[in-house]
Write a protein that holds these residues in place. Sequence first.
Motif, PDB file in Angstrom:
ATOM      1  N   SER A 127       0.802  -1.232   0.000  1.00 48.67           N
ATOM      2  CA  SER A 127       0.000   0.000   0.000  1.00 48.67           C
ATOM      3  C   SER A 127       0.830   1.275   0.000  1.00 48.67           C
ATOM      4  CB  SER A 127      -0.920   0.032   1.226  1.00 48.67           C
ATOM      5  OG  SER A 127      -1.833  -1.020   1.178  1.00 48.67           O
ATOM      6  N   CYS A 128       2.099   1.177   0.419  1.00 48.17           N
ATOM      7  CA  CYS A 128       2.892   2.395   0.608  1.00 48.17           C
ATOM      8  C   CYS A 128       4.066   2.539  -0.348  1.00 48.17           C
ATOM      9  CB  CYS A 128       3.395   2.446   2.047  1.00 48.17           C
ATOM     10  SG  CYS A 128       4.569   1.127   2.455  1.00 48.17           S
ATOM     11  N   GLY A 129       4.395   1.509  -1.089  1.00 46.43           N
ATOM     12  CA  GLY A 129       5.563   1.560  -1.961  1.00 46.43           C
ATOM     13  C   GLY A 129       6.834   1.265  -1.199  1.00 46.43           C
ATOM     14  N   SER A 130       7.916   1.056  -1.916  1.00 42.99           N
ATOM     15  CA  SER A 130       9.164   0.572  -1.322  1.00 42.99           C
ATOM     16  C   SER A 130       9.840   1.551  -0.365  1.00 42.99           C
ATOM     17  CB  SER A 130      10.155   0.181  -2.423  1.00 42.99           C
ATOM     18  OG  SER A 130      10.487   1.316  -3.198  1.00 42.99           O
ATOM     19  N   GLY A 131       9.439   2.814  -0.390  1.00 45.52           N
ATOM     20  CA  GLY A 131      10.044   3.789   0.499  1.00 45.52           C
ATOM     21  C   GLY A 131       9.114   4.286   1.578  1.00 45.52           C
ATOM     22  N   GLY A 132       7.903   3.753   1.631  1.00 38.52           N
ATOM     23  CA  GLY A 132       6.910   4.213   2.593  1.00 38.52           C
ATOM     24  C   GLY A 132       6.966   3.484   3.923  1.00 38.52           C
ATOM     25  N   GLU A 133       5.963   3.754   4.754  1.00 39.27           N
ATOM     26  CA  GLU A 133       5.856   3.119   6.072  1.00 39.27           C
ATOM     27  C   GLU A 133       4.964   1.880   5.933  1.00 39.27           C
ATOM     28  OE1 GLU A 133       6.596   2.454  10.003  1.00 39.27           O
ATOM     29  OE2 GLU A 133       7.456   4.095   8.849  1.00 39.27           O
ATOM     30  N   PRO A 134       5.566   0.682   6.012  1.00 40.23           N
ATOM     31  CA  PRO A 134       4.788  -0.540   5.781  1.00 40.23           C
ATOM     32  C   PRO A 134       3.950  -0.959   6.986  1.00 40.23           C
ATOM     33  CG  PRO A 134       7.019  -1.109   6.360  1.00 40.23           C
ATOM     34  CD  PRO A 134       6.967   0.398   6.279  1.00 40.23           C
ATOM     35  N   GLN A 135       2.875  -1.680   6.691  1.00 42.85           N
ATOM     36  CA  GLN A 135       2.106  -2.340   7.739  1.00 42.85           C
ATOM     37  C   GLN A 135       2.882  -3.578   8.180  1.00 42.85           C
ATOM     38  OE1 GLN A 135      -1.512  -3.210   5.515  1.00 42.85           O
ATOM     39  NE2 GLN A 135      -2.568  -1.611   6.648  1.00 42.85           N
ATOM     40  N   VAL A 136       2.576  -4.063   9.378  1.00 44.50           N
ATOM     41  CA  VAL A 136       3.135  -5.326   9.842  1.00 44.50           C
ATOM     42  C   VAL A 136       2.041  -6.372   9.687  1.00 44.50           C
ATOM     43  CG1 VAL A 136       4.048  -6.603  11.815  1.00 44.50           C
ATOM     44  CG2 VAL A 136       4.764  -4.238  11.412  1.00 44.50           C
ATOM     45  N   VAL A 137       2.378  -7.468   8.990  1.00 40.16           N
ATOM     46  CA  VAL A 137       1.395  -8.499   8.698  1.00 40.16           C
ATOM     47  C   VAL A 137       1.904  -9.882   9.104  1.00 40.16           C
ATOM     48  CG1 VAL A 137       0.375  -7.188   6.778  1.00 40.16           C
ATOM     49  CG2 VAL A 137       2.191  -8.864   6.314  1.00 40.16           C
ATOM     50  N   HIS A 138       0.955 -10.766   9.321  1.00 43.15           N
ATOM     51  CA  HIS A 138       1.216 -12.185   9.564  1.00 43.15           C
ATOM     52  C   HIS A 138       0.869 -12.904   8.270  1.00 43.15           C
ATOM     53  CE1 HIS A 138      -0.243 -16.229  10.933  1.00 43.15           C
ATOM     54  NE2 HIS A 138       0.922 -16.174  11.557  1.00 43.15           N
ATOM     55  N   VAL A 139       1.747 -13.773   7.803  1.00 47.34           N
ATOM     56  CA  VAL A 139       1.491 -14.551   6.591  1.00 47.34           C
ATOM     57  C   VAL A 139       1.461 -16.014   7.008  1.00 47.34           C
ATOM     58  CG1 VAL A 139       2.219 -15.087   4.238  1.00 47.34           C
ATOM     59  CG2 VAL A 139       2.666 -12.799   5.200  1.00 47.34           C
ATOM     60  N   ASP A 140       0.323 -16.650   6.772  1.00 47.87           N
ATOM     61  CA  ASP A 140       0.058 -18.011   7.248  1.00 47.87           C
ATOM     62  C   ASP A 140       0.146 -19.003   6.089  1.00 47.87           C
ATOM     63  OD1 ASP A 140      -0.926 -20.293   8.563  1.00 47.87           O
ATOM     64  OD2 ASP A 140      -2.438 -19.139   9.652  1.00 47.87           O
ATOM     65  N   GLN A 141       1.270 -19.690   5.990  1.00 48.56           N
ATOM     66  CA  GLN A 141       1.502 -20.633   4.900  1.00 48.56           C
ATOM     67  C   GLN A 141       0.472 -21.757   4.918  1.00 48.56           C
ATOM     68  OE1 GLN A 141       3.341 -23.926   5.394  1.00 48.56           O
ATOM     69  NE2 GLN A 141       4.037 -24.285   3.324  1.00 48.56           N
ATOM     70  N   GLU A 142       0.056 -22.175   6.096  1.00 51.84           N
ATOM     71  CA  GLU A 142      -0.905 -23.279   6.227  1.00 51.84           C
ATOM     72  C   GLU A 142      -2.309 -22.894   5.754  1.00 51.84           C
ATOM     73  OE1 GLU A 142      -0.338 -26.531   7.294  1.00 51.84           O
ATOM     74  OE2 GLU A 142       1.762 -25.950   7.099  1.00 51.84           O
ATOM     75  N   ARG A 143      -2.557 -21.619   5.589  1.00 50.31           N
ATOM     76  CA  ARG A 143      -3.857 -21.135   5.104  1.00 50.31           C
ATOM     77  C   ARG A 143      -3.678 -20.435   3.759  1.00 50.31           C
ATOM     78  NH1 ARG A 143      -7.514 -19.565  10.356  1.00 50.31           N
ATOM     79  NH2 ARG A 143      -7.413 -21.642  11.233  1.00 50.31           N
ATOM     80  N   ASP A 144      -2.934 -21.089   2.878  1.00 54.36           N
ATOM     81  CA  ASP A 144      -2.712 -20.595   1.516  1.00 54.36           C
ATOM     82  C   ASP A 144      -2.075 -19.206   1.515  1.00 54.36           C
ATOM     83  OD1 ASP A 144      -2.742 -21.057  -1.235  1.00 54.36           O
ATOM     84  OD2 ASP A 144      -4.709 -20.102  -1.478  1.00 54.36           O
ATOM     85  N   TYR A 145      -1.107 -18.998   2.428  1.00 61.79           N
ATOM     86  CA  TYR A 145      -0.379 -17.743   2.558  1.00 61.79           C
ATOM     87  C   TYR A 145      -1.310 -16.557   2.833  1.00 61.79           C
ATOM     88  CZ  TYR A 145       3.518 -20.490   0.830  1.00 61.79           C
ATOM     89  OH  TYR A 145       4.484 -21.460   0.662  1.00 61.79           O
ATOM     90  N   ARG A 146      -2.309 -16.799   3.658  1.00 59.60           N
ATOM     91  CA  ARG A 146      -3.246 -15.728   4.015  1.00 59.60           C
ATOM     92  C   ARG A 146      -2.501 -14.623   4.762  1.00 59.60           C
ATOM     93  NH1 ARG A 146      -7.952 -16.921   8.061  1.00 59.60           N
ATOM     94  NH2 ARG A 146      -6.321 -16.402   9.548  1.00 59.60           N
ATOM     95  N   ILE A 147      -2.783 -13.392   4.381  1.00 63.27           N
ATOM     96  CA  ILE A 147      -2.133 -12.219   4.969  1.00 63.27           C
ATOM     97  C   ILE A 147      -3.116 -11.531   5.912  1.00 63.27           C
ATOM     98  CG2 ILE A 147      -1.108  -9.967   4.471  1.00 63.27           C
ATOM     99  CD1 ILE A 147      -0.278 -11.189   1.715  1.00 63.27           C
ATOM    100  N   THR A 148      -2.690 -11.335   7.155  1.00 59.43           N
ATOM    101  CA  THR A 148      -3.509 -10.679   8.169  1.00 59.43           C
ATOM    102  C   THR A 148      -2.738  -9.481   8.716  1.00 59.43           C
ATOM    103  OG1 THR A 148      -4.483 -12.800   8.806  1.00 59.43           O
ATOM    104  CG2 THR A 148      -4.687 -10.999  10.381  1.00 59.43           C
ATOM    105  N   VAL A 149      -3.340  -8.318   8.689  1.00 57.52           N
ATOM    106  CA  VAL A 149      -2.699  -7.119   9.230  1.00 57.52           C
ATOM    107  C   VAL A 149      -2.694  -7.204  10.753  1.00 57.52           C
ATOM    108  CG1 VAL A 149      -2.812  -4.606   9.431  1.00 57.52           C
ATOM    109  CG2 VAL A 149      -3.381  -5.708   7.253  1.00 57.52           C
TER     110      VAL A 149
END
Length: 171
Positions: A127-149
């Motif tokens: 959402s912010c681009g490579s120089g912005g302030e990123p969100q911190v997310v959890h990526v769950d490989q067991e759930r098809d790499y589901r991304i949770t903020v």
Amino acid sequence: MPLPADFWDDGEYALTYVSGPPSDPLIASVEAELGYRLPASYVALMRTHNGGLPRRPCCPAPTPTTWAEDHIEVHGIMGIGRDLRYSLAGAGGSHFWMEEWGYPAIGVYFADCPSAGHDMIAFDYRSCGSGGEPQVVHVDQERDYRITVLAPDFATFVESLRPERDYDEEL
């Protein structure tokens, strides 16, 4: 970002994540290698303690994960460097998780979980681009790499970490 005095676990195993304070040239070269500007709050923390295991490893999650119904657990936070396996540009760093495990290329994977690779924590720059302030997310490989903020930024993520006892149902 003030931390509790006991934020880090400095036991023997924890040292597999800890390097000396990163220099400006090292930070710049790791950022160039990863292709992202690291969050200022993360860099500031790494200048005081470059990686390690937090004593308060649990972070509330808005939806169930394969780990728990209401939280995730952080195993280790990678430091800025490339010499240690568990550093951002090390052998087990951010690129490893995308290239070897198929994690989505959304940013920088900076923390692992106790699941031995089946879920990771990342700086999400979509959402912010490579120089912005990123969100911190959890990526769950067991759930098809589901991304949770988990948090809007790294400082908020660190402030949200809680001790395991807060989630221990047997207490």
